[in-house]
Scaffold this motif. Structure first.
Motif, PDB file in Angstrom:
ATOM      1  N   HIS A 204      22.070  35.074  -5.971  1.00  0.00           N
ATOM      2  CA  HIS A 204      21.025  35.497  -7.367  1.00  0.00           C
ATOM      3  C   HIS A 204      21.400  37.705  -7.141  1.00  0.00           C
ATOM      4  O   HIS A 204      21.539  37.416  -9.006  1.00  0.00           O
ATOM      5  CB  HIS A 204      20.020  34.941  -7.647  1.00  0.00           C
ATOM      6  CG  HIS A 204      18.701  35.221  -8.411  1.00  0.00           C
ATOM      7  ND1 HIS A 204      19.304  35.897  -9.703  1.00  0.00           N
ATOM      8  CD2 HIS A 204      17.526  34.529  -8.570  1.00  0.00           C
ATOM      9  CE1 HIS A 204      17.895  35.498 -10.640  1.00  0.00           C
ATOM     10  NE2 HIS A 204      17.074  35.114 -10.337  1.00  0.00           N
ATOM     11  N   ARG A 205      21.599  37.832  -6.355  1.00  0.00           N
ATOM     12  CA  ARG A 205      21.311  39.294  -6.473  1.00  0.00           C
ATOM     13  C   ARG A 205      22.467  39.905  -7.324  1.00  0.00           C
ATOM     14  O   ARG A 205      22.848  40.401  -7.720  1.00  0.00           O
ATOM     15  CB  ARG A 205      20.838  39.363  -5.045  1.00  0.00           C
ATOM     16  CG  ARG A 205      20.980  41.240  -5.129  1.00  0.00           C
ATOM     17  CD  ARG A 205      20.165  41.699  -3.616  1.00  0.00           C
ATOM     18  NE  ARG A 205      20.496  42.749  -3.088  1.00  0.00           N
ATOM     19  CZ  ARG A 205      20.809  44.019  -2.765  1.00  0.00           C
ATOM     20  NH1 ARG A 205      21.798  43.305  -2.010  1.00  0.00           N
ATOM     21  NH2 ARG A 205      21.164  44.950  -3.134  1.00  0.00           N
ATOM     22  N   GLU A 206      23.162  39.038  -6.641  1.00  0.00           N
ATOM     23  CA  GLU A 206      25.082  39.330  -7.092  1.00  0.00           C
ATOM     24  C   GLU A 206      24.984  39.628  -8.457  1.00  0.00           C
ATOM     25  O   GLU A 206      25.611  40.275  -9.183  1.00  0.00           O
ATOM     26  CB  GLU A 206      26.481  38.857  -6.930  1.00  0.00           C
ATOM     27  CG  GLU A 206      26.036  39.222  -4.756  1.00  0.00           C
ATOM     28  CD  GLU A 206      27.089  38.295  -4.213  1.00  0.00           C
ATOM     29  OE1 GLU A 206      28.203  37.620  -4.941  1.00  0.00           O
ATOM     30  OE2 GLU A 206      26.728  38.229  -2.913  1.00  0.00           O
ATOM     31  N   VAL A 207      24.288  38.210  -9.186  1.00  0.00           N
ATOM     32  CA  VAL A 207      25.000  38.493 -10.605  1.00  0.00           C
ATOM     33  C   VAL A 207      23.919  39.487 -11.497  1.00  0.00           C
ATOM     34  O   VAL A 207      24.906  39.833 -11.958  1.00  0.00           O
ATOM     35  CB  VAL A 207      24.005  36.666 -10.979  1.00  0.00           C
ATOM     36  CG1 VAL A 207      23.867  37.037 -12.602  1.00  0.00           C
ATOM     37  CG2 VAL A 207      24.699  35.814 -10.633  1.00  0.00           C
ATOM     38  N   LEU A 208      22.680  39.565 -10.851  1.00  0.00           N
ATOM     39  CA  LEU A 208      22.196  41.154 -11.559  1.00  0.00           C
ATOM     40  C   LEU A 208      22.825  42.090 -11.400  1.00  0.00           C
ATOM     41  O   LEU A 208      22.706  43.067 -12.314  1.00  0.00           O
ATOM     42  CB  LEU A 208      20.555  41.036 -10.818  1.00  0.00           C
ATOM     43  CG  LEU A 208      19.382  39.721 -11.046  1.00  0.00           C
ATOM     44  CD1 LEU A 208      18.521  39.017 -10.376  1.00  0.00           C
ATOM     45  CD2 LEU A 208      19.422  39.537 -12.507  1.00  0.00           C
TER      46      LEU A 208
ATOM     47  N   ALA B  54      27.247  40.860 -27.568  1.00  0.00           N
ATOM     48  CA  ALA B  54      26.941  41.875 -26.929  1.00  0.00           C
ATOM     49  C   ALA B  54      26.913  42.651 -25.475  1.00  0.00           C
ATOM     50  O   ALA B  54      26.461  43.279 -25.442  1.00  0.00           O
ATOM     51  CB  ALA B  54      25.979  41.004 -27.608  1.00  0.00           C
ATOM     52  N   THR B  55      27.299  41.630 -24.566  1.00  0.00           N
ATOM     53  CA  THR B  55      27.644  41.456 -23.409  1.00  0.00           C
ATOM     54  C   THR B  55      27.965  43.143 -23.226  1.00  0.00           C
ATOM     55  O   THR B  55      27.929  43.990 -22.420  1.00  0.00           O
ATOM     56  CB  THR B  55      27.194  40.095 -23.092  1.00  0.00           C
ATOM     57  OG1 THR B  55      26.931  39.139 -23.161  1.00  0.00           O
ATOM     58  CG2 THR B  55      27.390  40.233 -20.949  1.00  0.00           C
ATOM     59  N   GLU B  56      29.615  42.910 -23.555  1.00  0.00           N
ATOM     60  CA  GLU B  56      30.293  44.001 -23.390  1.00  0.00           C
ATOM     61  C   GLU B  56      29.157  45.488 -23.624  1.00  0.00           C
ATOM     62  O   GLU B  56      29.515  46.009 -22.819  1.00  0.00           O
ATOM     63  CB  GLU B  56      31.103  44.270 -24.054  1.00  0.00           C
ATOM     64  CG  GLU B  56      33.373  43.867 -23.096  1.00  0.00           C
ATOM     65  CD  GLU B  56      33.747  43.700 -24.999  1.00  0.00           C
ATOM     66  OE1 GLU B  56      34.513  44.664 -24.905  1.00  0.00           O
ATOM     67  OE2 GLU B  56      34.687  42.403 -24.941  1.00  0.00           O
ATOM     68  N   LEU B  57      28.973  45.429 -25.277  1.00  0.00           N
ATOM     69  CA  LEU B  57      27.517  46.913 -25.468  1.00  0.00           C
ATOM     70  C   LEU B  57      26.908  46.879 -24.380  1.00  0.00           C
ATOM     71  O   LEU B  57      26.687  48.236 -24.526  1.00  0.00           O
ATOM     72  CB  LEU B  57      27.168  46.376 -26.930  1.00  0.00           C
ATOM     73  CG  LEU B  57      27.268  47.242 -27.867  1.00  0.00           C
ATOM     74  CD1 LEU B  57      28.349  48.582 -27.874  1.00  0.00           C
ATOM     75  CD2 LEU B  57      26.626  46.982 -28.530  1.00  0.00           C
TER      76      LEU B  57
ATOM     77  N   ALA C  34      25.650  34.858 -18.537  1.00  0.00           N
ATOM     78  CA  ALA C  34      26.226  36.216 -17.908  1.00  0.00           C
ATOM     79  C   ALA C  34      25.137  35.588 -16.605  1.00  0.00           C
ATOM     80  O   ALA C  34      26.837  35.934 -15.776  1.00  0.00           O
ATOM     81  CB  ALA C  34      25.965  37.428 -17.832  1.00  0.00           C
ATOM     82  N   SER C  35      24.424  35.003 -16.527  1.00  0.00           N
ATOM     83  CA  SER C  35      24.000  34.313 -15.429  1.00  0.00           C
ATOM     84  C   SER C  35      25.720  33.114 -14.620  1.00  0.00           C
ATOM     85  O   SER C  35      25.891  33.282 -13.249  1.00  0.00           O
ATOM     86  CB  SER C  35      22.834  32.846 -15.488  1.00  0.00           C
ATOM     87  OG  SER C  35      21.644  34.387 -15.637  1.00  0.00           O
TER      88      SER C  35
END
Lengths: 254, 254
Positions: A112-116, A40-43, A86-87
């Motif tokens: 946090h920002r980089e993750v987003l 799902a994440t890949e998608l 993902a986090s």
DNA sequence: CGCTTCTGCGTATGACATACACGCTATTGC
DNA sequence: GCAATAGCGTGTATGTCATACGCAGAAGCG
């Protein structure tokens, strides 16, 4: 009776916490929550969150749509689990005792920002429930830890963390929106901004909208400032505000 | 050729700006954009944004689904127009010259919050494009006007406004989420919070999550602080941060 | 009057989340 | 060894959604 591990925690989330043992009764599972989340994440990364439908995730995994519901109670739960993985775990960062709470919190915010930034699809997931997944709690933990020794009350610490994380999320969303609009129109972000200011310029009567007119005339909207500058600016304001509070408390201020 | 008034502004939005004259050719329209928006808004207020589908809005108006598309290019445009009319024009509020920029901006923020509070469905609308509707530009205008005389650069003023409005939106969303979760489970918000903290307490190992454990033990999450206090707290921090910046500039600080 | 243009609408398409019931499989208690 | 049982994968079905397309009639224009 004691099979369920307590309050209504979704089954997939229980798995993420490591509760819930597999009672090896039926046939061996051919799938796993993490494989589903991965697909799902890949998608989502490739085509945006809108492309994540149960049907498409299933076909990506080569199974039928309904199989997924053996692992995940609903699509919403899948999204929550996607967000959690993902986090990932929060970064270590500098300890507040060494470099001060401000440096620690700034590092936390930037991480946090980089993750987003790496997972823009996360911004499009509607928030629905308070965070209960392992990594989101771990991020909370690290954020709170940044405020050790500030003398703030516990309640104030949560508020500060909420304030900062809200800011990060907001800033990232704004940026992602502009980029999405740019990609949709096939132009660069600078061109998109320029056409937006041109539009505003055409719409805003200088008499009714003097401040907006002045803003447009100043050239400040011409996009010379990158998103990184915007982020740094907002974060500094925010931390200044927190610092003003910390100074009124008994903490060392270090 | 010169019929379209320029760049790709959606037709409904053009109507909102008062551009676009009715070319009295065909049959008189039996509907209007504002009637559609009104019906959609009623629906959203009563049953949440998820209940707003083209089909349901149409039946509420006693017309067929497809009729709506004569007035609105897409559902997204309808949502934008709903947001614009629900926002309404910004309030007057105190002039910065009289009571200072801080009071003016605080009033602006509180008014913004009240609008969101009255129309919780607005928080669930995915932001997609920069604001181009009349009222949203007017709000921006009033926000910028609050910062007259601060000596801030134009670019900084926008950033501050974005910072504050992002905060307001964030705070309101958080509160709305809790209330929604409470309503969904049929309990009060206090009970919902309590069951959440109980859940966290069960999940968080004191060794892995010392800060969260300390937070829970402190009783700060027991919900004695209402959402109004949270909002006031965050706003004060934010304004303190802005004030720190203003003080470094040539403005009077008044 | 005839032409253009705009109206409302019926129908159709393709996507979506998810309920339900069936047949199958591995394990457990006997 | 064997039956009961619980977990697994799937096919089918339901209801909802946004929206493309084309038609028939109305209102104004020449």
């Amino acid at each position: 009776m004691a099979k369920d591990s307590g309050d209504g925690l979704p089954p997939g989330v229980e798995t993420a916490w490591g509760l819930r043992e597999r009672p090896g009764k039926g046939p061996r599972p051919g799938l796993s929550v993490s494989r589903i989340v991965g697909a799902a994440t890949e998608l989502a990364a490739a085509e945006g969150i809108a492309a994540v439908s149960m049907a498409r995730v299933a076909t990506a995994l080569g199974v039928s749509t309904m199989s997924l519901y053996r692992y995940v109670a609903s699509k919403e739960e899948l999204l929550i689990l996607m967000e959690d993985t993902a986090s990932g775990p929060p970064p270590q960062g500098p300890a507040p005792e060494e470099e001060g709470w401000r440096a620690a919190l700034a590092h936390w915010a930037r991480s946090h920002r980089e993750v987003l930034h790496r997972n823009l699809w996360m911004l499009r997931i509607p928030v629905s429930s308070p965070p209960t997944t392992p990594n989101s709690v771990a991020w909370m933990e690290r954020g709170l830890a940044c405020l050790r020794g500030t003398g703030l009350e516990e309640g104030e610490k949560v508020q500060v963390i909420l304030l900062v994380s809200g800011f990060v999320r907001n800033e990232a969303t704004l940026m992602a929106d502009i980029e999405a609009a740019a990609r949709a129109s096939g132009r660069s972000t600078a061109e998109t901004m320029a056409s937006y200011t041109r539009l505003l310029d055409r719409l805003t009567d200088p008499e009714r909208f003097p401040a907006v007119t002045a803003l447009l005339a100043s050239g400040a909207m011409d996009g010379t400032e990158g998103p990184d500058d915007d982020f740094a600016f907002g974060l500094e304001r925010l931390l200044d505000g927190v610092e003003a509070l910390v100074r009124t408390r008994s903490g060392t201020g270090r």
